[in-house]
Design an enzyme around this catalytic site. Structure first.
Site, PDB file in Angstrom:
ATOM      1  N   ARG A   1       3.927 -18.917  -5.360  1.00 36.48           N
ATOM      2  CA  ARG A   1       3.437 -17.542  -5.577  1.00 36.48           C
ATOM      3  C   ARG A   1       2.989 -17.354  -7.021  1.00 36.48           C
ATOM      4  NH1 ARG A   1       7.461 -12.835  -3.980  1.00 36.48           N
ATOM      5  NH2 ARG A   1       8.579 -13.724  -5.754  1.00 36.48           N
TER       6      ARG A   1
ATOM      7  N   TYR B   1      11.548  -3.030 -11.378  1.00 34.51           N
ATOM      8  CA  TYR B   1      11.515  -4.221 -12.242  1.00 34.51           C
ATOM      9  C   TYR B   1      10.356  -5.166 -11.964  1.00 34.51           C
ATOM     10  CZ  TYR B   1      14.292  -5.935  -8.237  1.00 34.51           C
ATOM     11  OH  TYR B   1      14.752  -6.239  -6.979  1.00 34.51           O
ATOM     12  N   LYS B   2       9.498  -4.841 -11.009  1.00 37.01           N
ATOM     13  CA  LYS B   2       8.346  -5.710 -10.742  1.00 37.01           C
ATOM     14  C   LYS B   2       7.151  -5.210 -11.563  1.00 37.01           C
ATOM     15  CE  LYS B   2      10.406  -7.229  -6.447  1.00 37.01           C
ATOM     16  NZ  LYS B   2      10.742  -6.826  -5.078  1.00 37.01           N
TER      17      LYS B   2
ATOM     18  N   ASP C   1       7.520   0.810   1.854  1.00 39.89           N
ATOM     19  CA  ASP C   1       8.151   0.083   0.760  1.00 39.89           C
ATOM     20  C   ASP C   1       7.034  -0.364  -0.178  1.00 39.89           C
ATOM     21  OD1 ASP C   1       9.120  -1.961  -0.896  1.00 39.89           O
ATOM     22  OD2 ASP C   1      10.779  -2.373   0.475  1.00 39.89           O
TER      23      ASP C   1
ATOM     24  N   PHE D   1      10.693  -8.346   3.819  1.00 41.62           N
ATOM     25  CA  PHE D   1      11.633  -8.770   2.786  1.00 41.62           C
ATOM     26  C   PHE D   1      13.059  -8.665   3.343  1.00 41.62           C
ATOM     27  CE2 PHE D   1      14.115  -8.388  -1.092  1.00 41.62           C
ATOM     28  CZ  PHE D   1      13.514  -9.326  -1.913  1.00 41.62           C
TER      29      PHE D   1
HETATM   30  C1  PLP Z   1      11.952  -6.751  -4.570  1.00 40.10           C
HETATM   31  C2  PLP Z   1      12.099  -6.098  -3.259  1.00 40.10           C
HETATM   32  C3  PLP Z   1      13.280  -5.435  -2.928  1.00 40.10           C
HETATM   33  C4  PLP Z   1      14.417  -5.431  -3.899  1.00 40.10           C
HETATM   34  O1  PLP Z   1      15.556  -4.779  -3.488  1.00 40.10           O
HETATM   35  P1  PLP Z   1      16.784  -4.604  -4.512  1.00 40.10           P
HETATM   36  O2  PLP Z   1      17.654  -3.657  -3.840  1.00 40.10           O
HETATM   37  O3  PLP Z   1      16.207  -4.133  -5.810  1.00 40.10           O
HETATM   38  O4  PLP Z   1      17.381  -5.951  -4.741  1.00 40.10           O
HETATM   39  C5  PLP Z   1      13.331  -4.782  -1.696  1.00 40.10           C
HETATM   40  N1  PLP Z   1      12.287  -4.810  -0.827  1.00 40.10           N
HETATM   41  C6  PLP Z   1      11.144  -5.471  -1.121  1.00 40.10           C
HETATM   42  C7  PLP Z   1      10.008  -5.474  -0.150  1.00 40.10           C
HETATM   43  C8  PLP Z   1      11.022  -6.134  -2.332  1.00 40.10           C
HETATM   44  O5  PLP Z   1       9.905  -6.779  -2.628  1.00 40.10           O
END
Ligand code: PLP
Length: 411
Positions: free
Chosen positions: A370, A221-222, A196, A125
């Site tokens: 997705r 938030y997911k 992560d 990501f």
């Molecule tokens: C959604 C997500 C993030 C989000 O990071 P924010 O700091 O909340 O914007 C980070 N890493 C991964 C792998 C994600 O899926």
């Protein structure tokens, strides 16, 4: 191939059937994007209103004590802990995932003074990679960031590597890493591992301590349904907590913030991984999402998640054969998270046409459609209906309208 009757029988026997009533979802929407933004728990609106009107409006600053605002990062951390196989005193809800990644990486660098490399996989990501780059750039040559292909990760673990930053479930494909095996391979080489869990916490059982994990971060938030931009969490194994001096040495990670001392002294334990004042409104909404998990077990969630994903793959491949869809997620559920991706050369307009018909998924380049399956509020019949609508969009070419091709800022 399953029939509609088979699918309805699965819903009738589903132990999570009643959980859908605990979420507000608009009529006519099949929501397959809980991997990006979870649905709203029914309790959230009233809870937020109470925080705004009573706790903030009436009780004002007294609420830090009387309404336990100050305890929220640890209280919520304690509710995340059982979902990820951690002790309550190993998790705190604070800041954002990106910020928590920075905290974990900088901690690993301190713990490994003779090592300089922070390692991750290409295609991780973006924020994870960017935070690595930022830390390396700020280190004045002390830290080097390195990205290697997934299949080369284990070979890249050597005595120069301080930390491996790895995302358990990949955001584009849902590919699921073997936490136990990778943690062991890394630790055999003296490498600390930062997991992560953004796309796995709340979606599948995780047992950080059974894997002897070092650090983990994850998103609120997911799959935890905490609301847009909800705070994130950080896990630090007990054995590492008191060995480091936080680089993001914010005042709320201080041992006694209300001494207002000129000298930073880290709080004992996980509290030193806090930084700023907690965002109370966002914490309140996240707590509504977390509380739902107390009434079920991650094993039920995982079993249904696998069934939903398998059903979606089966139906798309059977009913849309010859329409140009290619499975981009692992077919083997044991190495797949709670999402299914298909590639299609017209993926973007097809997703927009689906959204227009109430089937909400999302799109990531190149050509990846997705679909996230959140077992708490998605039924087997939803999956069936989603494929029915997709089939209609493809056979009528309804996706090929100019406005479905126009790219929005958020895809
Ligand atoms: C959604 C997500 C993030 C989000 O990071 P924010 O700091 O909340 O914007 C980070 N890493 C991964 C792998 C994600 O899926």
């Amino acid at each position: 191939m399953k029939t509609l009757e088979d699918v309805r029988a699965l819903d009738a026997a589903d132990p999570l059937r009643s959980f859908r009533d605990r979420f507000d979802l608009p009529e006519g929407v099949i929501y397959l994007d809980g991997n990006s933004l979870g649905a709203r728990p029914k309790t959230a609106a009233a809870r937020m209103a109470d925080v705004v009107e009573r706790e903030w409006g009436q009780d004002l600053i007294r609420s830090w004590n009387t309404n336990h605002w100050m305890d929220m990062p640890r209280r919520l951390g304690g509710k995340v802990a059982p979902l990820i196989g951690a002790k309550p005193e190993e998790v705190v809800v604070a800041d954002s995932t990106s910020i928590n990644i920075f905290k974990a990486l900088s901690t690993c660098i301190q713990l490994q003074p003779e090592r300089s490399v922070i390692l991750s996989e290409t295609g991780n990501f973006p924020t994870n990679v960017y935070m690595m780059q930022g830390l390396a750039a700020a280190s004045g040559g002390r830290v080097e960031h390195r990205l290697v292909a997934t299949e080369d990760l284990v070979d890249a673990l050597d005595e120069t590597v301080a930390a491996l930053l790895i995302t358990q479930a990949h955001y584009k494909t849902g590919y699921l890493h073997d936490m136990q095996a990778i943690t062991r391979a890394a630790q055999d080489k003296g490498v600390l591992v930062i997991w992560d869990l953004c796309h796995s916490a709340g979606a599948l059982p995780i047992d950080l301590n059974a894997c002897n994990a070092d650090f983990a971060v994850g998103c609120g938030y997911k799959y935890l349904n905490g609301g847009p931009g909800a705070p994130a969490f950080i896990f630090v194994a007990e054995r590492h907590q008191d060995r480091v001096m936080p680089v993001l040495s914010g005042w709320l990670g201080h041992a006694r913030p209300f001494d207002f001392s000129d000298i930073y002294e880290p709080a004992p334990g996980i509290d030193r991984f806090r930084c700023s004042s907690p965002s109370i409104l966002a914490m309140a909404s996240l707590e509504c999402g977390l509380d739902i998990f107390a009434d079920t077990q991650m094993t039920h969630i995982r079993t249904k998640s696998v069934a939903l994903c398998d059903l979606f793959i089966e139906q798309v491949e059977a009913r849309l054969d010859g329409h140009g869809f290619t499975l981009a997620s692992p077919r083997d559920a044991t190495i797949r998270g709670s999402q299914v991706s298909f590639t299609h050369e017209h993926g973007y307009p097809i997703v927009q046409a689906l959204i227009d018909r109430g089937v909400i998924g999302d799109y990531r380049d190149p050509g990846i459609m997705r679909f996230g399956f959140t077992p708490l509020y998605v039924s087997h019949e939803d999956v069936w209906q989603a494929v029915e609508i997709l089939q209609d969009i493809m056979t009528t070419q309804a996706w090929d309208k100019p406005h479905f091709h126009a790219r929005a800022a958020v895809t």
